[in-house]
Design an enzyme around this catalytic site. Structure first.
Site, PDB file in Angstrom:
ATOM      1  N   LYS A  86       0.880  -1.164   0.000  1.00 44.60           N
ATOM      2  CA  LYS A  86       0.000   0.000   0.000  1.00 44.60           C
ATOM      3  C   LYS A  86       0.915   1.211   0.000  1.00 44.60           C
ATOM      4  O   LYS A  86       1.570   1.521   0.998  1.00 44.60           O
ATOM      5  CB  LYS A  86      -0.915   0.022   1.226  1.00 44.60           C
ATOM      6  CG  LYS A  86      -1.811   1.252   1.225  1.00 44.60           C
ATOM      7  CD  LYS A  86      -2.505   1.521   2.546  1.00 44.60           C
ATOM      8  CE  LYS A  86      -3.097   2.919   2.527  1.00 44.60           C
ATOM      9  NZ  LYS A  86      -3.631   3.314   3.842  1.00 44.60           N
ATOM     10  N   ALA A 118      -9.428   5.926   3.324  1.00 41.83           N
ATOM     11  CA  ALA A 118      -9.321   7.041   4.268  1.00 41.83           C
ATOM     12  C   ALA A 118     -10.534   7.975   4.230  1.00 41.83           C
ATOM     13  O   ALA A 118     -11.056   8.281   3.166  1.00 41.83           O
ATOM     14  CB  ALA A 118      -8.061   7.854   4.026  1.00 41.83           C
ATOM     15  N   ASN A 166      -9.737   2.359   8.793  1.00 41.59           N
ATOM     16  CA  ASN A 166      -9.092   1.996  10.048  1.00 41.59           C
ATOM     17  C   ASN A 166      -9.705   2.756  11.226  1.00 41.59           C
ATOM     18  O   ASN A 166     -10.386   2.186  12.059  1.00 41.59           O
ATOM     19  CB  ASN A 166      -7.579   2.280   9.953  1.00 41.59           C
ATOM     20  CG  ASN A 166      -6.811   1.768  11.156  1.00 41.59           C
ATOM     21  OD1 ASN A 166      -7.355   1.558  12.220  1.00 41.59           O
ATOM     22  ND2 ASN A 166      -5.523   1.565  10.986  1.00 41.59           N
TER      23      ASN A 166
END
Lengths: 267, 74, 267, 267, 267, 74, 74, 74
Positions: A109, A196, A218
């Site tokens: 990533k 994100a 996350n």
């Protein structure tokens, strides 16, 4: 895991990245959990098959402390090392090579950050690093701006997935620019995974409804009041958004339309 | 790690100067640091050392060594 | 039905309306499906336990054509007759009484429409009808505006649920005024069920995230390209929004926050 | 021109670009007007002091047709040549030099387009061209993405103004990402002028309320039903947004607050 | 007052309420100013021709303190008494009669509040009061919900203007439901004036672009950091929104369209 | 207000019990309160008194009087 | 433009091959095209010609000439 | 339904004038219309007839009868 997911398998083709196929369209980060047990509980509840990890120095003074691999069942979850914290192409390439040297995967990533306050990507550095890493045989999943031209160049550079942001990392502001995300998806052949900014389940659902191939998140889970419950919510929301996209929404109308018959009324 | 008396040498380990016994290989160093059973990646003077070279590659005085692994991240 | 729903049962209390408890927070309309098979498939996929029906004249010239009860398993689904198409309190009361006389339920989805083009409710007539029907022993679920004062008066009148609209019936415009819906929920004790206007899965998810108790929808499923698949999406989205509300979303931040450690970087 | 504008001069400092000061914060494009009279009427009504022009071949077969300079009073309006239609840094530099060679100005509105369908900028090529043109002594006003890192690099490259887009050129979709625009403004010292995408007066007003220094528009006026009237609306809206930003808006409250006294009520 | 306003007079017909014509489409409240000088300055800057006032007891212990009429030049501004603080039709009627008895006007800004926390209107009470006051010969300007059916009934009751809210009084949340406001305007013949909730200039501009006839505001100006400057901003924004509505905005396009010619490029 | 001796009476003025001289008209009362030059609206026992009646209408013991005017409001 | 007899030459003018008299300067060419009174920028073989050189710079056979000016644009 | 000869009467059935045999009860009418096995609600002259009265309540000439049931609706 749930009957629904099994039904999904019948209703939707798998997500394919770099020749590998996945049932889940959710990729989870492993950072910022209050403890490893919560992290494992959340990842399990989310149904994610890929999890990201960061490359950092071993702490020589607390060698008892194990790395994250001690907790992650590698049979169950594929690792996706990231280059978080890298501000130049050179640094990102170094971290990518260290990640690959761990011997688990040649996927990376790729993040090349351009600004400390916002962690927004540096498109110039990102393109330079992507071109080098692809040439070195990496499977590159590139974290980028909601920038169509950058996305087209990343695809041309040979990345395995383009990962535009919904909003800044850890902000939870949700999908600030659905138009750009839809635009990017409409023009690329490689998978588009929004990375994100998703903050809550409806953000994930709406993001999938733009037609993108998946979501990486996350903080939205790790920083929820109940991470495990939120992970389940995100699983449901991602599946719901995907199904809704495939099912084809009703047309919007500024005029109302009755749901009950207008005939057969009494006198 | 041979058993003859050894003098210590100074290397830069994860950014800090440290004394370690001289004549160590990478394997020796990991053992010395109780990291031999851990999946650690070793970078020596900005070059990554392949696992299968751990037993041969020697640590010299002044080396800059980075020992990294995976941690939780997004 | 799905493992997830079973998990939900552990994570969430049931929806209670007029003393009855339900696992599903989705109520479905039965209008506008292209055929009965699709309707049954969609209702089944949605997991709904309550379905609405309309009261209309029997067609004397085609007595072969059966009413909807011929298709709906009444063991499986609770009927909720509506007063759709009524423009005065008097009409709505008449239809409610006819619905009750069918002998299945004393529940009524009360609609008093004030405008033909938009099917928006007539708050004056609605309050009048609600007061009468509650006095007659009906369990009233009142379709209303996103109007706090009307909602408070309906609660005071003794209705069993207040059902503000997200946007006009059949418009699919989604939740036009989340603020008002949140406001209404924050002030009422009886269940608040958003009725009408939801167009897609993310609308349902976001609506549940406002904290409301449930959603009633019809056109969003019946007019989707694939109603059965959309019904499943709506089930997932409603559960996701509920779970997300219960889990407690992360705080929004205009500042980015890294998901990976900022320490342990290499020199 | 209007009393208001005179009052504005007292309430607001002038817009300063590359050492020159302007009263108007509106820059107008000169393309796509149905005739030159409408164009002049609109520019006059808008109060703009800077207008953009494109560099194109003379049509040798219709040499009667004059260039735009025949219509524009150069005492009244400053010219800003653009590099519209250039897809590489090299092309953009060539057009910039041709524009300068006309002998009116060393200012250039730099566009390096990366995609024909969306006319979105190519950040890589843009940065390359900006660095070269600044070195050649141009005053560069750079049309760019709503990309903070690209904006910071453009400032570092020495451009005279950074001009992020509100939405794609000619789309009229308005300010799709106020967050990014506010972010860019908060981090730059050179003027930030939003270029492209504004569709209507409230778009212009809201854009100025983000605190940016000005707006560049063309289609919103040229393609309005009445361009001259819309030009006046845009002038008013830009001044209103600027004033509103300077005046400091009231705080938002989810609680209502009465405007009339709550004391002194009768019994 | 400004050249622009004079141009406006040529471009737009006056606002007509109950047979009287006004140039300004802005109505101002007089509450919550830090001092009378600021209030007068703000009203003057706004160009408003109508100002609202409240009816309250004289303070017998401080008879030096004059009422607001001591400060307001009645030649310059028309008074519009309100029934703020009234929670029943009966109270509102009483205050309306007291306001009329002062001998200045038979106009009344009718408020019947249904909830103390939100100051949202009670549609039932509002309609009852409106019918009575119209019968008593009042010119009623009714503060109401963004509720089409209530608006239609108010018009049928003979009110002189319908004044739906943008968002709760003093909240500054702006136009929460443009769809409903547009809908109401499209169906009524009497003037529609948006009352309450506007927080900043772009809110006012966007509100006017929905086609409504005017805006009534108080807190957005009185609670701004610089009320006089914000009053000027609101004047400009209201005029801009009106002009923009009359000029006819460009069509929105998801496709970009160049502003510069695509022909005449160099080889 | 005639000049013969008067006893005071009790009225409710804007919500408070007050002693005022007996035999006052509304005009007298406004003068007594220094409100005669002010545009005040008078409500007596829930009835609005017209300006042109101020000189005739008498204030009686036990009356409930409301004196209102315009203040700033939105 | 001198008055001796001239043969024509071929140049590429704004992308099209054209015959023009030989021995022209840039000024001559502009006059020949009725552009002498117009503010036109001249590029010859990818090089911009400064206004003050128009009288000297000659147009040769095979030259690629671009004549550009400002038009309406955003 | 008794078997003696009957004349027909006119009633308004779901908004339309119809001829039906005289002397029918509600049950008879439903049977006559082949609706006896259906869950139909009967309103006679704006009054709802309870199921257990179907056998007694007679249909008279000029009655306005509404026969309703549930259909799909939202």
């Amino acid at each position: 895991m749930t009957v629904t997911t099994e039904r999904l398998a019948a209703l939707d083709e798998p997500l394919e990245i770099a020749g590998r196929r996945f049932r889940s369209r959710l990729i989870l980060g492993t950072g910022k959990y209050k403890d490893n047990e919560t992290m494992i509980g959340a990842i399990s509840a989310s149904g994610a098959e890929i999890v990201t990890v960061a490359v950092r120095r071993v702490d020589l003074d607390r060698t008892k402390e194990e790395g994250i691999l001690y907790h992650l069942d590698r049979e169950r979850w594929s690792l996706l090392p990231n280059t978080a914290g890298c501000y130049t192409a050179e640094d990102a390439i170094r971290y990518a090579e260290l990640g690959r040297a761990a011997g688990f995967t040649d996927w990376i990533k790729l993040e090349v950050i351009g600004d400390e306050d916002t962690l927004l990507p540096d498109v110039e550095g990102l393109l330079e690093a992507a071109r080098t890493l692809v040439a070195e045989g990496f499977k590159v999943l590139a974290y980028t701006n909601e920038d169509l031209v950058a996305a087209l160049k990343l695809e041309a550079a040979g990345v395995s997935a383009v990962m535009p942001l919904a909003s800044p990392i850890g902000s939870g502001l949700g999908l600030l620019n659905p138009f750009n995300i839809r635009l990017i998806k409409s023009r690329l052949s490689v998978p588009v995974i929004v990375d994100a900014g998703v903050g809550t389940a409806s953000d994930a659902c709406m993001t999938m409804e733009q037609g993108v191939d998946g979501i990486l998140m996350n903080t939205a889970i790790a920083a929820a009041r109940d991470p495990v419950q939120m992970a389940l919510a995100m699983k449901q929301a991602t599946e719901a958004g995907r199904l809704s996209y495939l099912a084809g929404r009703m047309p919007r109308r500024e005029q109302a339309v009755p749901s009950s018959p207008t005939t057969g009324m009494l006198d | 790690m041979n058993d003859t008396i050894q003098e210590t040498i100074t290397v830069t380990l994860n950014g800090e100067e440290r004394q370690v016994p001289g004549g160590l290989t990478v394997s020796d160093l990991l053992a010395h640091l109780n990291l031999h059973d851990r999946s650690v990646v070793v970078e020596r003077n900005r070059e990554i050392i392949r696992r299968d070279e751990y037993a041969e590659v020697a640590i010299d005085a002044g080396d800059t060594i980075e020992l990294v692994h995976f941690v939780g991240g997004g």
